[in-house]
Design a protein around this motif. Sequence first.
Motif, PDB file in Angstrom:
ATOM      1  N   VAL A 142      82.250 -21.003  16.764  1.00 37.90           N
ATOM      2  CA  VAL A 142      81.566 -19.802  17.217  1.00 37.90           C
ATOM      3  C   VAL A 142      80.574 -20.175  18.312  1.00 37.90           C
ATOM      4  O   VAL A 142      79.766 -21.077  18.130  1.00 37.90           O
ATOM      5  CB  VAL A 142      80.809 -19.133  16.050  1.00 37.90           C
ATOM      6  N   SER A 171      72.436 -34.415  12.615  1.00 37.85           N
ATOM      7  CA  SER A 171      73.481 -34.213  11.631  1.00 37.85           C
ATOM      8  C   SER A 171      73.744 -32.719  11.412  1.00 37.85           C
ATOM      9  O   SER A 171      72.803 -31.937  11.290  1.00 37.85           O
ATOM     10  CB  SER A 171      73.019 -34.866  10.327  1.00 37.85           C
ATOM     11  N   GLY A 172      75.014 -32.361  11.406  1.00 39.14           N
ATOM     12  CA  GLY A 172      75.371 -30.979  11.097  1.00 39.14           C
ATOM     13  C   GLY A 172      75.263 -30.006  12.257  1.00 39.14           C
ATOM     14  O   GLY A 172      75.341 -28.795  12.064  1.00 39.14           O
ATOM     15  N   GLY A 174      77.376 -29.810  14.784  1.00 45.32           N
ATOM     16  CA  GLY A 174      78.689 -29.369  15.264  1.00 45.32           C
ATOM     17  C   GLY A 174      79.363 -30.360  16.200  1.00 45.32           C
ATOM     18  O   GLY A 174      80.222 -29.974  17.001  1.00 45.32           O
ATOM     19  N   LYS A 175      79.024 -31.628  16.097  1.00 45.36           N
ATOM     20  CA  LYS A 175      79.616 -32.620  17.004  1.00 45.36           C
ATOM     21  C   LYS A 175      81.114 -32.768  16.772  1.00 45.36           C
ATOM     22  O   LYS A 175      81.897 -32.858  17.709  1.00 45.36           O
ATOM     23  CB  LYS A 175      78.912 -33.983  16.814  1.00 45.36           C
ATOM     24  N   GLU A 176      81.501 -32.758  15.498  1.00 46.58           N
ATOM     25  CA  GLU A 176      82.933 -32.922  15.210  1.00 46.58           C
ATOM     26  C   GLU A 176      83.727 -31.715  15.701  1.00 46.58           C
ATOM     27  O   GLU A 176      84.832 -31.855  16.236  1.00 46.58           O
ATOM     28  CB  GLU A 176      83.136 -33.137  13.702  1.00 46.58           C
ATOM     29  N   ARG A 359      75.489 -27.381   8.658  1.00 49.64           N
ATOM     30  CA  ARG A 359      76.037 -27.746   7.358  1.00 49.64           C
ATOM     31  C   ARG A 359      75.154 -27.196   6.241  1.00 49.64           C
ATOM     32  O   ARG A 359      75.649 -26.679   5.240  1.00 49.64           O
ATOM     33  CB  ARG A 359      76.194 -29.255   7.234  1.00 49.64           C
ATOM     34  N   GLU A 362      75.844 -23.563   5.904  1.00 52.42           N
ATOM     35  CA  GLU A 362      77.072 -23.291   5.156  1.00 52.42           C
ATOM     36  C   GLU A 362      76.783 -23.321   3.651  1.00 52.42           C
ATOM     37  O   GLU A 362      77.222 -22.439   2.908  1.00 52.42           O
ATOM     38  CB  GLU A 362      78.129 -24.353   5.472  1.00 52.42           C
TER      39      GLU A 362
HETATM   40  N1  LIG Z   1      79.910 -23.610  16.552  1.00 47.64           N
HETATM   41  C1  LIG Z   1      80.313 -23.597  15.279  1.00 47.64           C
HETATM   42  N2  LIG Z   1      80.961 -22.534  14.788  1.00 47.64           N
HETATM   43  C2  LIG Z   1      81.362 -22.503  13.515  1.00 47.64           C
HETATM   44  N3  LIG Z   1      81.176 -23.484  12.637  1.00 47.64           N
HETATM   45  C3  LIG Z   1      80.530 -24.581  13.060  1.00 47.64           C
HETATM   46  C4  LIG Z   1      80.067 -24.699  14.406  1.00 47.64           C
HETATM   47  N4  LIG Z   1      79.451 -25.894  14.539  1.00 47.64           N
HETATM   48  C5  LIG Z   1      79.525 -26.491  13.354  1.00 47.64           C
HETATM   49  N5  LIG Z   1      80.171 -25.724  12.449  1.00 47.64           N
HETATM   50  C6  LIG Z   1      80.431 -26.068  11.045  1.00 47.64           C
HETATM   51  O1  LIG Z   1      79.277 -26.735  10.548  1.00 47.64           O
HETATM   52  C7  LIG Z   1      79.628 -27.903   9.811  1.00 47.64           C
HETATM   53  C8  LIG Z   1      79.008 -29.115  10.467  1.00 47.64           C
HETATM   54  O2  LIG Z   1      79.623 -29.353  11.720  1.00 47.64           O
HETATM   55  P1  LIG Z   1      80.132 -30.804  12.179  1.00 47.64           P
HETATM   56  O3  LIG Z   1      80.781 -31.528  11.062  1.00 47.64           O
HETATM   57  O4  LIG Z   1      80.902 -30.641  13.433  1.00 47.64           O
HETATM   58  O5  LIG Z   1      78.696 -31.449  12.482  1.00 47.64           O
HETATM   59  P2  LIG Z   1      78.340 -32.924  12.952  1.00 47.64           P
HETATM   60  O6  LIG Z   1      77.403 -32.769  14.082  1.00 47.64           O
HETATM   61  O7  LIG Z   1      79.575 -33.717  13.155  1.00 47.64           O
HETATM   62  O8  LIG Z   1      77.506 -33.455  11.712  1.00 47.64           O
HETATM   63  P3  LIG Z   1      77.328 -34.989  11.165  1.00 47.64           P
HETATM   64  O9  LIG Z   1      76.499 -35.717  12.181  1.00 47.64           O
HETATM   65  O10 LIG Z   1      76.593 -34.773   9.892  1.00 47.64           O
HETATM   66  O11 LIG Z   1      78.693 -35.540  10.997  1.00 47.64           O
HETATM   67  C9  LIG Z   1      81.137 -27.955   9.775  1.00 47.64           C
HETATM   68  O12 LIG Z   1      81.625 -27.455   8.565  1.00 47.64           O
HETATM   69  C10 LIG Z   1      81.566 -27.077  10.937  1.00 47.64           C
HETATM   70  O13 LIG Z   1      82.786 -26.438  10.690  1.00 47.64           O
END
Ligand SMILES: Nc1ncnc2c1ncn2[C@@H]1O[C@H](COP(=O)(O)OP(=O)(O)OP(=O)(O)O)[C@@H](O)[C@H]1O
Length: 485
Positions: A142, A171-172, A174-176, A359, A362
């Motif tokens: 989103v 962390s959390g 949305g990098k992944e 995260r 969520e």
């Molecule tokens: N823009 C977005 N729209 C919808 N859902 C999102 C978005 N960004 C992140 N999320 C959701 O939030 C959660 C965390 O995102 P993600 O795993 O990408 O974070 P991260 O930065 O990789 O965190 P970490 O450093 O802890 O691994 C996931 O379940 C993801 O689906």
Amino acid sequence: MGSRVLIVDDEPEALNYLIAGLEASHCEVEVARHGLAALQRVQQDPLPDLILLDMVMPGMGGLETLERLRQAHSGLKIVMVSNVNDTRKAVLAAQLGAADYLTKPLRTVDLTSLLRLAPLAAAAETPLALPGVERIGDRICVLAGPAMQAAYQQVLQVASLNVPVLLLGESGTGKEVLAHLVHHRSPQAARPFVKVNCAALPSELLESELFGYEAGAFTGAIKAKPGKFELARGGTIFLDEIGEMPASLQAKLLHVLQDGSFTRLGATRPSTTDARIISATNLDLHAAMADQRFRSDLFYRLSGFSIELPPLRERREEIPVLLRHFMTRFAETFVRPSLPFSAELLQACVEYDWPGNLREMENFVKRYLILADENLVLEEMQRKVAAGKVAAAPRTLPLGARPPARAAGPPAAAAREQRDLKSLVRGLKGEAEAEVIAEVLAQAHGVRKEAARLLNISYKALLYKLRMYGLDTPASAKAAGAGRG
Ligand SMILES: Nc1ncnc2c1ncn2[C@@H]1O[C@H](COP(=O)(O)OP(=O)(O)OP(=O)(O)O)[C@@H](O)[C@H]1O
Ligand SMILES: [Mg+2]
């Protein structure tokens, strides 16, 4: 007859000049002194063309009145009026359907231009700027605000080029999700996307995971096994938590980045890969480079293009949209009716700092769905907001704040010399905070990540505080009972 304007304000006298101006422009002005009166008024025709709604009123507040008015008639054009320019409140008001947010004193020109845009029919359902949504398989990204939209633009710009991408953010954040987006938008979208978590495995295992091994390379290596770099050929390899990569492997990874070559464990000849490399970390790589924990030559190779995702507390305007998105998603998953967010709950959520970012959000939405008790989650959220405000107070400390009593001198000795009460209080707060941090760090055996978790602050924030209080030197780490700095 001109437009009909309803002013909802507990002190309409202060707006007399405005009322006079509107009447001079042939508007018909009515006044309601509280939210309930406004609700009663809109039960009758003709409806006002414009409602000016005071943000702060005794009894039913402005936001709640706004919500209830919009429930009664979704087409009402309502402009919020406040004494202060509060961005968070403005964002909430917009989410609840307000057409605008103005600060007092109001100028008649602001209103006449609003009125010109406001023939009643056209005012029905002011379309809120719809957030963009990008689907990647069953993943949904989103783009709920300018920060995400900017990140998305960068993704589009870089996706088609075969340059390494480095994703940064707490962390959390949305990098992944972004890593998938880069792959999905790249010419290799149909090829594999292979993820490796560099923090999850000890050095030797990580090496065989990344580069593979030949039969007989070590005891137990009966058959040869390809590494992730081979599996990702033609596609993308996502190196998550790159900041945790052991030093011995950093040199090998540098090789891959330089000429695409690597060697399987136990092999005599090198292999090659053309996989696109995306890496991510929530660590401060500049600090890691300064401490020699991360090679700077590797950093410059990995960050051919870097994209930084700000923490949620720096893009609060996204909070309401994301809450609703997660609610819809999890209501479907749990086969439960989706629950509404009242103005009060939204406000608490917008004010909360979300240290665990999306995260944590969520989990909050899941909890709300399971408990299905708005008052309960509202109370919890308000308590967290209040706790955050207390914890946030020492953040205003000047950078040169004194180190903790344990590291230097008797408590507050220097602070007592300070004449002015404010800086005295600030100094004392800083000392107390530094002491708590030192204690928790000792409890976590010097593992900073764990200490950050225990303190419920981000790793980055902890590093900042350690530096601020002079706790990041090896001597003070020892003083705090740390095994590892
Ligand atoms: N823009 C977005 N729209 C919808 N859902 C999102 C978005 N960004 C992140 N999320 C959701 O939030 C959660 C965390 O995102 P993600 O795993 O990408 O974070 P991260 O930065 O990789 O965190 P970490 O450093 O802890 O691994 C996931 O379940 C993801 O689906
Ligand atoms: Mg991640």
